[in-house]
Design a protein around this motif. Structure first.
Motif, PDB file in Angstrom:
ATOM      1  N   THR A  80      14.448  22.305  30.152  1.00 23.88           N
ATOM      2  CA  THR A  80      13.692  21.147  29.631  1.00 23.88           C
ATOM      3  C   THR A  80      14.191  19.825  30.202  1.00 23.88           C
ATOM      4  O   THR A  80      13.668  18.751  29.842  1.00 23.88           O
ATOM      5  CB  THR A  80      13.779  21.087  28.093  1.00 23.88           C
ATOM      6  OG1 THR A  80      15.146  20.916  27.715  1.00 23.88           O
ATOM      7  CG2 THR A  80      13.194  22.333  27.460  1.00 23.88           C
ATOM      8  N   LYS A  81      15.222  19.925  31.091  1.00 26.91           N
ATOM      9  CA  LYS A  81      15.823  18.718  31.680  1.00 26.91           C
ATOM     10  C   LYS A  81      16.201  17.710  30.597  1.00 26.91           C
ATOM     11  O   LYS A  81      15.716  16.567  30.550  1.00 26.91           O
ATOM     12  CB  LYS A  81      14.900  18.079  32.718  1.00 26.91           C
ATOM     13  CG  LYS A  81      14.876  18.791  34.058  1.00 26.91           C
ATOM     14  CD  LYS A  81      14.231  17.925  35.110  1.00 26.91           C
ATOM     15  CE  LYS A  81      14.353  18.605  36.477  1.00 26.91           C
ATOM     16  NZ  LYS A  81      13.733  17.779  37.532  1.00 26.91           N
ATOM     17  N   SER A  84      13.410  16.077  28.475  1.00 27.51           N
ATOM     18  CA  SER A  84      12.457  15.146  29.074  1.00 27.51           C
ATOM     19  C   SER A  84      11.138  15.796  29.464  1.00 27.51           C
ATOM     20  O   SER A  84      10.207  15.098  29.890  1.00 27.51           O
ATOM     21  CB  SER A  84      13.086  14.487  30.308  1.00 27.51           C
ATOM     22  OG  SER A  84      13.361  15.476  31.303  1.00 27.51           O
ATOM     23  N   GLN A  85      11.047  17.126  29.335  1.00 24.19           N
ATOM     24  CA  GLN A  85       9.819  17.815  29.707  1.00 24.19           C
ATOM     25  C   GLN A  85       9.701  19.090  28.885  1.00 24.19           C
ATOM     26  O   GLN A  85      10.649  19.504  28.209  1.00 24.19           O
ATOM     27  CB  GLN A  85       9.827  18.168  31.201  1.00 24.19           C
ATOM     28  CG  GLN A  85      10.923  19.154  31.580  1.00 24.19           C
ATOM     29  CD  GLN A  85      10.942  19.484  33.070  1.00 24.19           C
ATOM     30  OE1 GLN A  85      10.479  18.699  33.874  1.00 24.19           O
ATOM     31  NE2 GLN A  85      11.469  20.644  33.393  1.00 24.19           N
TER      32      GLN A  85
END
Length: 423
Positions: A80-81, A84-85
């Motif tokens: 999901t970094k 952030s995503q």
């Protein structure tokens, strides 16, 4: 003219059908043991199963010495970094992706030992298959000899029945002429009945052996068989030397061959158990992808630590015990084979001597005695009981010759089974 044409046509049909019947008779197995052995080798399911098992054992050799399949592991890091995503598995959209390729590597020499163990087990399976064939061949040879004995015993019994019929007629004529008592005619009829009863029993026994032979050939139990025409010749005395055969048995006997392969397999298994004192390895290489490029490379070596020495020592003792057991089994088998070979040779020699005595001495003397008794009975100098006794002596001599031939063939089949090959 019409009658002549009909007669000619009938004669032509008979002539054309005679070769067909002859060919049909020749096509039936059973006349010789060679044709029976060929059919048994091609059709017997038990022998076929042993051949397939030996083939399967041979196919295990290559996999036994091969490396284990490598393993590929993929790890998606930070999918999901840091939130952030949304979660994704696309390599260029995650934080990083690790590709790990791993290969297990055994200690040096273990693969070769495993391959050699599988090769020895394959040889043992081939020895079992060969032993299965020699056992089957011995059964076919023995059954053929028993069919030959029964066939010729039936012929002998039929000949004696025909002779007894003539003797009964002679006794009836002498009784009608007042030259013999009624008891002699009755006794002749009793002798006929006894021979007829024995002929029925022989026919039933012959059908039983036909069914047994058909089972060995994988044919229907009631399938037709040709009459046995001849027995195999007994080898010359030079080929029956006990010392030479004992040497051949040590190298060609299927059981001894199998046990020797098992000993070698057990020796290799003991060596493999000693190799287990040393560790095995796992080697891996890991490239790491960040976005669309490989940014890192990692190399890993994994070693298992052989700390459980107590269990390994137990495995080594087990392997040594298995080796000792295999050696003892081969020694026991060698003693048994040597004993059976000596017994078979002694039995074959006795059977040959018995046949020679029956053919050259007992039978000619019995036939002379019968001819003299028949002449004496016709002249009124001997009673019917003496004539019957002389007839039985002829029969006993011929049966002794047939029994000796049967015994020789059975002993020969047993010797060849021990040898694992034809003499």
């Amino acid at each position: 003219m019409t009658q002549f044409l009909q007669t000619a046509a009938l004669a032509t049909l008979l002539l054309l059908s005679a070769p067909t019947r002859a060919l049909a008779d020749e096509a039936l197995p059973g006349a010789s043991v060679e044709s029976l052995l060929a059919l048994a080798k091609a059709n017997n399911p038990d022998y076929a199963s042993m051949r397939f098992e030996a083939q399967a054992a041979t196919e295990r050799i290559a996999p036994a010495g091969a490396l284990m399949d490598p393993k590929l592991r993929i790890e998606w890091m930070d999918i999901t970094k840091a939130g952030s995503q949304n979660a994704t598995l696309w390599p260029s959209d995650v934080g990083s992706t690790q590709y790990t390729l791993m290969q297990d590597l055994p200690w040096f020499g273990k693969r070769d030992l495993k391959k050699n163990i599988a090769a020895q087990e394959a040889q043992a399976s081939q020895g079992k298959a060969q032993g299965s064939w020699t056992e089957l061949a011995a059964k076919v040879k023995t059954t053929h000899a028993q069919r030959y004995y029964l066939h010729h015993t039936r012929q002998l019994t039929q000949e004696l029945l025909d002779l007894s019929t003539r003797l009964a007629q002679l006794a009836q004529v002498r009784y009608a002429g007042g030259l013999a008592m009624q008891q002699e005619a009755i006794r002749a009829q009793l002798e006929q009945t006894a021979l007829q009863t024995e002929l029925v029993a022989l026919q039933g026994e012959s059908r039983q052996f036909d069914a047994r032979l058909n089972a060995l050939l994988a044919r229907p139990s009631n399938a037709a068989l040709a009459a046995p025409e001849r027995l195999r010749p007994v080898p010359a005395a030079a080929k029956l030397d006990a010392d030479a055969l004992m040497t051949r048995v040590q190298y060609s006997n299927p059981q001894l061959f199998t046990e020797a392969s098992r000993i070698k397999s057990a020796e290799l298994g003991r060596d493999l158990s000693l190799k287990n004192r040393y560790p095995d390895f796992t080697l891996s290489i890991t490239p790491t992808q960040m976005e669309s490029r490989i940014s890192e490379w990692s190399l890993m070596l994994e070693v298992n630590i052989p700390l459980q020495q107590a269990s390994r020592r137990a495995e080594e003792r087990e392997a040594q015990a298995m080796l000792s057991a295999a050696q003892s089994r081969r020694a026991a088998t060698a003693n048994q084979v040597a004993s059976e070979l000596t017994e078979g040779l002694a039995g074959l020699d006795a059977a040959q001597r018995t046949e020679q005595l029956a053919r050259s001495s007992q039978l000619p003397q019995a036939e002379l005695t019968f001819q003299a008794a028949l002449a004496g009975y016709e002249n009124g100098k001997l009673d019917f009981a003496t004539l019957l006794d002389a007839q039985r002596q002829v029969r006993q001599a011929k049966q002794a010759q047939l029994k000796a031939q049967l015994e020789a063939q059975m002993r020969l089949a047993e010797i060849e089974k021990l040898l694992g090959e034809e003499l």
